[in-house]
Design a protein around this motif. Structure first.
Motif, PDB file in Angstrom:
ATOM      1  N   THR A  19       0.715  -1.156   0.083  1.00  0.00           N
ATOM      2  CA  THR A  19       0.088  -0.037  -0.019  1.00  0.00           C
ATOM      3  C   THR A  19       0.986   1.322   0.031  1.00  0.00           C
ATOM      4  O   THR A  19       0.708   2.039  -0.553  1.00  0.00           O
ATOM      5  CB  THR A  19      -1.015  -0.044   1.319  1.00  0.00           C
ATOM      6  N   ILE A  23       0.703   3.904  -2.850  1.00  0.00           N
ATOM      7  CA  ILE A  23       0.393   5.488  -2.410  1.00  0.00           C
ATOM      8  C   ILE A  23       1.574   6.444  -2.912  1.00  0.00           C
ATOM      9  O   ILE A  23       1.386   7.322  -3.674  1.00  0.00           O
ATOM     10  CB  ILE A  23       0.503   5.775  -0.853  1.00  0.00           C
ATOM     11  N   GLU A  24       2.878   6.028  -3.022  1.00  0.00           N
ATOM     12  CA  GLU A  24       4.036   6.655  -3.526  1.00  0.00           C
ATOM     13  C   GLU A  24       4.005   6.957  -5.034  1.00  0.00           C
ATOM     14  O   GLU A  24       4.342   7.907  -5.411  1.00  0.00           O
ATOM     15  CB  GLU A  24       5.317   6.068  -3.105  1.00  0.00           C
ATOM     16  N   VAL A  28      -2.743   9.262  -2.571  1.00  0.00           N
ATOM     17  CA  VAL A  28      -3.720   8.661  -1.373  1.00  0.00           C
ATOM     18  C   VAL A  28      -5.009   8.721  -2.269  1.00  0.00           C
ATOM     19  O   VAL A  28      -5.736   7.613  -2.230  1.00  0.00           O
ATOM     20  CB  VAL A  28      -3.803   9.699  -0.188  1.00  0.00           C
ATOM     21  N   VAL A  31      -5.127   5.808  -5.170  1.00  0.00           N
ATOM     22  CA  VAL A  31      -5.141   4.279  -5.026  1.00  0.00           C
ATOM     23  C   VAL A  31      -6.001   3.804  -4.537  1.00  0.00           C
ATOM     24  O   VAL A  31      -7.036   4.279  -3.820  1.00  0.00           O
ATOM     25  CB  VAL A  31      -4.157   4.302  -3.830  1.00  0.00           C
ATOM     26  N   VAL A  58      -5.231   2.774   4.453  1.00  0.00           N
ATOM     27  CA  VAL A  58      -4.260   3.679   3.905  1.00  0.00           C
ATOM     28  C   VAL A  58      -3.914   4.025   5.523  1.00  0.00           C
ATOM     29  O   VAL A  58      -2.727   4.219   5.638  1.00  0.00           O
ATOM     30  CB  VAL A  58      -5.117   4.833   3.373  1.00  0.00           C
ATOM     31  N   LEU A 105       5.600  10.910   0.662  1.00  0.00           N
ATOM     32  CA  LEU A 105       4.651  10.017   1.269  1.00  0.00           C
ATOM     33  C   LEU A 105       3.718  10.768   2.381  1.00  0.00           C
ATOM     34  O   LEU A 105       2.810  10.941   2.628  1.00  0.00           O
ATOM     35  CB  LEU A 105       5.072   8.825   1.657  1.00  0.00           C
ATOM     36  N   GLU A 108       1.681  13.793   1.062  1.00  0.00           N
ATOM     37  CA  GLU A 108       0.280  13.200   0.579  1.00  0.00           C
ATOM     38  C   GLU A 108      -0.569  12.743   1.659  1.00  0.00           C
ATOM     39  O   GLU A 108      -1.806  13.064   1.736  1.00  0.00           O
ATOM     40  CB  GLU A 108       0.737  11.783  -0.050  1.00  0.00           C
TER      41      GLU A 108
END
Length: 204
Positions: A19, A23-24, A28, A31, A58, A105, A108
């Motif tokens: 996950t 996300i990267e 967010v 995904v 998440v 990350l 985000e």
């Protein structure tokens, strides 16, 4: 080839790592459960079995990603040396010119947390743990007479706010501020908070 059967803890860790990677790549908002499942070659139902919703997945992924950084921070602050040296090591590591990973990350995550209460709870808790660790070492240094700081908690808040803000600049607009100048600003801020004479000039 048949997949190796994993324990519940191993499976969760695998899902969380995947996950974080998704996300990267996607962010967010974009995904999906399906993206994580596809990356591992498992079903959507398996992901949902462990985390129930995308929001829970998440949030857990961010907590998982932070574990390594928090462990490293505590290791730096737990060294058998002066409080000042421990603080400098931690701040220089965490600063956007240091070796801490994952700034993209976290940016985000901060953005998504504005709209997702579950993620906001997790990111707030992680932020508080970081500040509490810095506050504790500043208070230790004050008690030992190493430096002067009438408000360790406020100092920790100001330092982390500076580091986070510089990280946003460095990540979103790389090259806006030269790395040498950014490092000097961080050192100057720490000296100011601890009541110390600046160790170096603030120009690049």
């Amino acid at each position: 080839m048949a997949r190796v059967r994993l324990s519940v803890a191993e499976r969760r860790a695998e899902l969380l790592s995947a996950t974080v990677e998704q996300i990267e790549v996607r962010g967010v908002a974009a995904v999906r459960i399906a993206d994580v499942a596809a990356a591992l070659g498992v079903s959507n139902a398996l992901v949902l079995y462990h985390f129930s919703t995308k929001e829970n997945l998440v949030a857990a992924a961010f907590a998982h990603a932070a574990e390594g950084d928090l462990a490293h921070l505590r290791a730096l602050l737990g060294r058998r040396t002066t409080a000042e040296r421990r603080l400098r090591a931690a701040v220089r590591w965490y600063a956007p010119t240091g070796q801490a990973k994952g700034w993209r990350l976290w940016i985000e995550g901060w953005s998504a947390a504005l709209r997702e209460p579950t993620l906001r709870t997790v990111t707030r808790d992680l932020d508080q743990q970081w500040k509490a660790a810095i506050t504790e070492v500043i208070a230790e240094g004050v008690a030992a007479g190493e430096f002067r700081c009438p408000d360790p908690q406020g100092a920790a808040l100001r330092l982390t706010a500076l580091l986070d803000g510089l990280a946003v600049q460095q990540t979103a607009y790389e090259g806006t501020v030269p790395r040498g100048r950014m490092r000097a600003w961080v050192d100057e801020a720490l000296d100011r908070e601890l009541g110390l004479v600046p160790a170096r000039p603030t120009t690049a």
